[in-house]
Design a protein around this motif. Structure first.
Motif, short mmCIF file in Angstrom:
data_model
loop_
_atom_site.label_atom_id
_atom_site.label_comp_id
_atom_site.label_asym_id
_atom_site.label_seq_id
_atom_site.Cartn_x
_atom_site.Cartn_y
_atom_site.Cartn_z
N THR A 35 28.08 -53.51 -116.81
CA THR A 35 28.64 -52.60 -117.90
C THR A 35 28.46 -53.52 -118.93
OG1 THR A 35 30.77 -53.24 -117.63
CG2 THR A 35 30.04 -51.38 -116.34
N GLU A 40 33.39 -48.83 -120.24
CA GLU A 40 32.51 -48.78 -119.10
C GLU A 40 33.02 -49.44 -117.90
OE1 GLU A 40 28.87 -48.85 -122.40
OE2 GLU A 40 29.35 -50.56 -120.93
N SER A 43 35.82 -47.71 -115.97
CA SER A 43 35.59 -46.63 -115.15
C SER A 43 35.14 -46.76 -113.76
CB SER A 43 34.36 -45.70 -116.11
OG SER A 43 34.70 -45.06 -117.15
N LEU A 44 34.55 -47.92 -113.53
CA LEU A 44 34.11 -48.26 -112.34
C LEU A 44 35.03 -49.68 -111.50
CD1 LEU A 44 30.59 -48.92 -113.35
CD2 LEU A 44 31.33 -47.43 -111.57
N SER A 102 25.47 -49.32 -116.12
CA SER A 102 26.12 -48.24 -116.43
C SER A 102 26.95 -48.35 -117.75
CB SER A 102 27.18 -47.84 -115.37
OG SER A 102 27.76 -46.55 -115.54
N ALA A 299 29.23 -43.85 -115.15
CA ALA A 299 29.97 -44.29 -113.79
C ALA A 299 29.72 -43.27 -112.82
CB ALA A 299 31.22 -44.65 -113.87
N ARG A 303 27.40 -44.12 -109.28
CA ARG A 303 28.13 -44.08 -108.13
C ARG A 303 27.40 -43.22 -107.12
NH1 ARG A 303 34.54 -42.35 -108.20
NH2 ARG A 303 34.32 -42.61 -105.98
#
Length: 311
Positions: A35, A40, A43-44, A102, A299, A303
């Motif tokens: 990211t 960003e 979000s993960l 991402s 994200a 995934r």
């Protein structure tokens, strides 16, 4: 004796000057999920299982699993120099199988809307060029370019990027392709993915809210993305990038990541969700309104993509 001492000194000095290979922090073969900055990243982070934190030069790298696959999650930092430097660092310090980026981006293709996720098939660096001088004959660049050169924008004449790769001579390219196998997988994965319309927490948003998009975003694979170390929010330049480069999205990191990946022969692919329209927004740039929504959508697709990877 004096000659021997001198020889020993020179040998010791050469040993000190020789580059030392960076020590690997983790031997497990992993997919790098990269990211650029906090929205960003955040979000993960919650989706990483069995996370273990590593710090390199002040930057955090999380090893663990994502959708059951071994990964290292990281931030590249904003803009091309940070992205290139961070990409080389992760390749040097971890056992990297591939890179999956991402992030968010500005939309260039007028067929795209905020919230959409784009997976370009190649990336160019649009500010790798020459600033021409004005003459009686108009703008004259210091070099003529070639048949592959995108058209100029006023005094800016694209020159392409010099790329090195293992076993190949240096060459000038205008677009760096993403890995063909990863792109083919992305085309299979995106079918049926439903993206978010409203800024999180979306379940608290009412229909018609300014924080909800008028329609459900879509995922599109293919086309060109472009990168430069500049925040682009100019309607005229946006039109130029779409016409001259056939660009769909623009950002500040992806082409640099692709260049380093190519030079190290590491497969890479980029997923970008639109947070704004890079100057095409009706009243103002909308990134700060929709960056979290865009980060979440990117994200979400990443995934699903990682889950579909063979390992």
């Amino acid at each position: 004796m004096r000659q021997l001492s001198k020889a020993l000194f020179l040998a010791f000095a050469a040993l000190l000057a020789a580059p030392v290979a960076a020590q690997k922090l983790d031997d497990t073969p992993r997919t790098v999920v990269m990211t650029a900055f906090y929205p960003e990243w955040h979000s993960l982070v919650p989706t990483i299982k069995d996370a273990h934190e590593h710090t390199i030069n002040g930057s955090t790298f999380l090893t663990g699993t994502l959708e059951g696959k071994p990964v290292v999650l990281m931030q590249s930092g904003v803009s091309v120099v940070n992205a290139a430097m961070s990409t080389q660092v992760v390749l040097d310090r971890f056992n990297v199988k591939r890179i999956v980026f991402s992030g968010i981006a500005g939309g260039v293709d007028p067929a795209l809307s905020i919230g959409d996720v784009v997976v370009p098939e190649n990336w160019g660096q649009y500010l790798e060029g020459s600033f021409a001088r004005m003459t009686k004959r108009g703008w004259v660049a210091p070099d003529k370019g070639d048949a592959q050169s995108p058209a100029n924008w006023n005094f800016l004449f694209p020159r392409g990027t010099l790329i090195t790769a293992p076993g190949a001579p240096m060459k000038r390219v205008y677009r760096i392709p993403v890995d063909a196998d990863l792109l083919a997988l992305a085309k299979k994965v995106v079918a049926g993915i439903t993206l978010e319309r409203c800024v999180p927490p979306s379940d608290k948003m009412r229909p018609g809210s300014a924080l909800c998009l008028p329609r459900t975003p879509k995922v599109m694979v293919g086309g060109t993305g472009v990168t430069a170390g500049i925040y682009a929010d100019n309607a005229a330049f946006r039109v130029y990038l779409q016409k001259a480069w056939k660009a769909r999205v623009l950002d500040m990191e992806s082409a640099a990541v692709m260049q380093v990946a190519m030079s190290n022969a590491v497969p890479a692919i980029v997923f970008r969700s639109l947070s704004d329209l890079a100057g095409g927004d009706k009243h103002k740039n909308m990134e700060y309104t929709f960056e979290h929504l865009a980060s979440a959508n990117s994200a979400h697709v990443v995934r699903a993509f990682v889950a579909a990877l063979p390992d």
